[in-house]
Design an enzyme around this catalytic site. Structure first.
Site, PDB file in Angstrom:
ATOM      1  CE1 TYR A 155      -3.887   2.538   0.623  1.00 41.80           C
ATOM      2  CE2 TYR A 155      -2.252   3.639   2.349  1.00 41.80           C
ATOM      3  CZ  TYR A 155      -3.530   3.935   1.514  1.00 41.80           C
ATOM      4  OH  TYR A 155      -4.182   4.976   2.088  1.00 41.80           O
ATOM      5  CB  ILE A 188      -8.239  11.200   7.346  1.00 38.62           C
ATOM      6  CG1 ILE A 188      -7.594  11.821   7.088  1.00 38.62           C
ATOM      7  CG2 ILE A 188      -9.796  11.868   7.257  1.00 38.62           C
ATOM      8  CD1 ILE A 188      -7.075  13.268   7.245  1.00 38.62           C
TER       9      ILE A 188
END
Length: 277
Positions: A155, A188
């Site tokens: 990722y 987030i």
């Protein structure tokens, strides 16, 4: 009011939703894609139309499929009468040790998080060049592109590749007045407290996950989709007209200390013992 069009991939919820709202609030007509969250997409479409008085169009698309992303960008630009801003946001997150990688898992991430970004960028740039638009292309990467953590090799590596490719795209497109930049979110809060409470029932995520993590970030809170949306809106604006090829990190200082992700981190050897169980 000047007619401005922004296309956002993967915007029915989370960070993409924050981006779409931020751009609509600044006068953009919006086109966004979603994969499966149709109800959330419809609610966002109505909100943009009713709260901001902007036109909003939605597309259902599986952007892992070859050609789906560019087709969405081209169709959206044609339907809304142009393209000023593209935000590549749609993506998947996958964490696993190098010992556990599979060809399928790696291939899926490359298709959605890298190849789709590149070819959506190409499609948007071609529309902008054809129309003579000095537009803005913004890629949503991650602070993991810069800071490594266990289990995020693929990722984080893909996000780093997007950031590096965007620098070259910025050079390719600068002669046309098209700017290419990245926004790299940190932690987030993309799930509501209600969603966390539901996950906590299955012991998937602690209900106070965001609160605990926020206390360990230098600015003492996790980020919000609005924080990322504001950063994107700035880079898309005339105020950023002399900015291209950069990555703007939106992480509250998260990666500055190089801290382990978990507050219960007990040393690297502990990770090996846990994996060997």
């Amino acid at each position: 009011m000047e007619h401005k069009v922004a296309v956002v991939t993967g915007a029915s919820r989370g960070i993409g939703k924050g981006i779409a709202i931020a751009l609509a609030g600044r006068g953009y007509d919006i086109a966004f894609s979603y994969c499966s969250a149709r109800e959330e997409a419809v609610r966002l479409q109505r909100r943009i139309e009713e709260q901001f008085g902007r036109r909003c169009e939605t597309w259902q698309a599986d952007l892992r499929k070859p050609g789906a992303g560019p087709a969405f960008v081209e169709e959206a630009a044609e339907k809304l009468g142009g393209l000023d801003v593209l935000v590549n946001n749609a993506g998947a997150t996958r964490f696993e040790s190098i010992l556990d990688l599979t060809d399928q898992g790696v291939g899926d991430l490359i298709d959605l998080d890298l190849k789709n970004y590149l070819f959506c960028t190409q499609a948007a740039a071609r529309v902008m060049v054809k129309n003579g638009t000095k537009g803005s292309i913004i890629q949503i990467t991650s602070s993991r592109a810069e800071r490594a953590y266990p289990g995020d090799g693929i990722y984080g590596g893909i996000k780093a590749a997007v950031a590096r490719a965007s620098q070259s795209a910025a050079l390719d497109l600068a002669p046309y007045g098209i700017r290419v930049n990245c926004v790299a979110p940190g932690a987030i809060a993309v799930r509501s407290k209600e969603e966390l409470a539901e996950l906590a029932k299955h012991k998937a995520v602690p209900v106070d996950f965001w609160d605990k993590l926020g206390r360990r970030i230098p600015l003492e809170r996790v980020g919000t989709p609005e924080d990322v949306g504001n950063a994107v809106a700035f880079l898309a604006s005339p105020e950023a007209a002399y900015i291209t090829g950069i990555t703007l990190r939106v992480d509250g200082g998260l990666i500055l200390p190089g801290m382990p992700e978990s507050g219960e981190f007990g040393g690297w050897g502990g990770r090996k013992k846990e994996a060997d169980r």
